[in-house]
Design a protein around this motif. Structure first.
Motif, short mmCIF file in Angstrom:
data_model
loop_
_atom_site.label_atom_id
_atom_site.label_comp_id
_atom_site.label_asym_id
_atom_site.label_seq_id
_atom_site.Cartn_x
_atom_site.Cartn_y
_atom_site.Cartn_z
N ILE A 27 -120.81 -27.75 -83.86
CA ILE A 27 -119.52 -27.27 -84.80
C ILE A 27 -118.39 -28.78 -84.20
N GLY A 28 -118.04 -28.88 -83.56
CA GLY A 28 -117.32 -29.48 -83.05
C GLY A 28 -117.26 -31.07 -83.19
N GLU A 29 -118.30 -31.62 -83.93
CA GLU A 29 -118.47 -33.10 -84.67
C GLU A 29 -118.15 -32.53 -86.39
N TYR A 30 -118.82 -32.17 -86.64
CA TYR A 30 -117.28 -30.94 -87.70
C TYR A 30 -116.56 -31.10 -87.94
N LEU A 31 -115.56 -30.77 -87.11
CA LEU A 31 -114.08 -29.95 -86.84
C LEU A 31 -113.87 -31.06 -86.73
N LYS A 32 -114.24 -32.53 -85.85
CA LYS A 32 -113.45 -33.64 -85.28
C LYS A 32 -113.04 -34.55 -86.84
N THR A 33 -114.41 -34.53 -88.27
CA THR A 33 -113.70 -34.58 -89.65
C THR A 33 -113.08 -34.05 -90.08
N LYS A 34 -112.55 -33.03 -89.94
CA LYS A 34 -111.52 -32.73 -90.86
C LYS A 34 -109.88 -32.72 -90.17
N ASP A 35 -108.79 -32.23 -90.79
CA ASP A 35 -107.82 -32.41 -91.03
C ASP A 35 -106.85 -31.91 -90.67
N PHE A 36 -107.93 -30.35 -90.86
CA PHE A 36 -107.04 -28.92 -90.10
C PHE A 36 -107.14 -28.76 -89.03
N SER A 37 -105.96 -27.54 -88.78
CA SER A 37 -106.27 -27.32 -87.64
C SER A 37 -107.19 -25.83 -87.75
N ALA A 38 -107.86 -26.21 -86.58
CA ALA A 38 -108.97 -25.00 -86.17
C ALA A 38 -109.47 -24.84 -84.99
N GLU A 39 -110.05 -23.34 -84.67
CA GLU A 39 -110.33 -22.74 -83.07
C GLU A 39 -112.00 -22.44 -82.92
N VAL A 40 -112.56 -22.74 -81.96
CA VAL A 40 -113.91 -22.03 -81.69
C VAL A 40 -113.72 -20.97 -80.50
N ILE A 41 -114.19 -20.24 -81.19
CA ILE A 41 -114.07 -18.58 -80.53
C ILE A 41 -115.46 -18.35 -79.59
N VAL A 42 -115.84 -18.69 -79.17
CA VAL A 42 -117.61 -17.96 -78.09
C VAL A 42 -117.00 -15.72 -77.61
N VAL A 43 -117.60 -15.71 -77.93
CA VAL A 43 -117.36 -13.91 -77.61
C VAL A 43 -119.19 -13.80 -76.75
N ASP A 44 -119.65 -14.31 -75.64
CA ASP A 44 -120.69 -13.71 -74.49
C ASP A 44 -120.41 -12.45 -74.62
N ASP A 45 -121.83 -11.82 -74.95
CA ASP A 45 -122.20 -10.38 -75.35
C ASP A 45 -122.49 -10.13 -73.98
N GLY A 46 -122.55 -9.57 -73.04
CA GLY A 46 -122.87 -9.38 -71.56
C GLY A 46 -124.15 -10.51 -71.25
N SER A 47 -124.90 -11.77 -71.59
CA SER A 47 -125.46 -12.19 -71.43
C SER A 47 -125.49 -12.28 -70.71
N SER A 48 -127.43 -12.61 -69.94
CA SER A 48 -127.68 -12.37 -68.17
C SER A 48 -128.60 -14.06 -67.75
N ASP A 49 -128.26 -14.83 -69.03
CA ASP A 49 -128.80 -16.01 -68.50
C ASP A 49 -127.74 -17.34 -68.28
N GLU A 50 -127.20 -18.49 -68.62
CA GLU A 50 -126.52 -19.04 -68.52
C GLU A 50 -125.41 -19.24 -70.11
N THR A 51 -125.43 -18.54 -70.58
CA THR A 51 -124.87 -18.83 -72.22
C THR A 51 -123.17 -20.11 -71.52
N VAL A 52 -122.50 -18.63 -71.10
CA VAL A 52 -121.02 -19.02 -71.04
C VAL A 52 -121.07 -20.16 -70.18
N ALA A 53 -122.33 -20.59 -69.13
CA ALA A 53 -121.57 -21.53 -68.13
C ALA A 53 -122.22 -22.82 -68.80
N LYS A 54 -123.06 -22.39 -70.06
CA LYS A 54 -123.22 -23.98 -71.50
C LYS A 54 -122.22 -23.55 -72.24
N ALA A 55 -121.16 -22.80 -72.73
CA ALA A 55 -120.46 -22.98 -73.77
C ALA A 55 -119.05 -23.60 -72.71
N LYS A 56 -118.41 -23.59 -71.62
CA LYS A 56 -117.87 -24.16 -71.10
C LYS A 56 -117.92 -25.67 -70.61
#
Length: 87
Positions: A27-56
């Protein structure tokens, strides 16, 4: 004042530590090729693994990356709604 974004990408995540890095990288690579403003919102649903750390790990690499955490696990519909309301 909140800046208007052309595109908001909401990613619901539950125990996605093995996949979230690849997803955010693409997603990051794709958005770098675009000339519009964008945001990416990751919503973690109570994961018990390292999802949040990897996203950060991508906070410096992806402009306007937001990470929301939901505890306890509430389901995909709940976190999608939470992400859309944040957008």
């Amino acid at each position: 004042m909140k800046e208007n974004k052309f595109l908001s990408v909401v990613i619901p995540a539950y125990n996605e530590e093995k996949n979230i890095s690849g997803t955010l990288s693409e997603i990051g690579e794709y958005l770098k090729t675009k000339d519009f403003s964008a945001e990416v919102i990751v919503v973690d649903d109570g994961s018990s693994d390292e999802t949040v750390a990897k996203a950060k790990d991508f906070q410096g690499a992806i402009d306007n990356l937001k990470i929301l955490e939901s505890r306890p696990n509430m389901g995909k519909g709940y976190v999608l709604r939470k992400g859309m309301l944040k957008a």
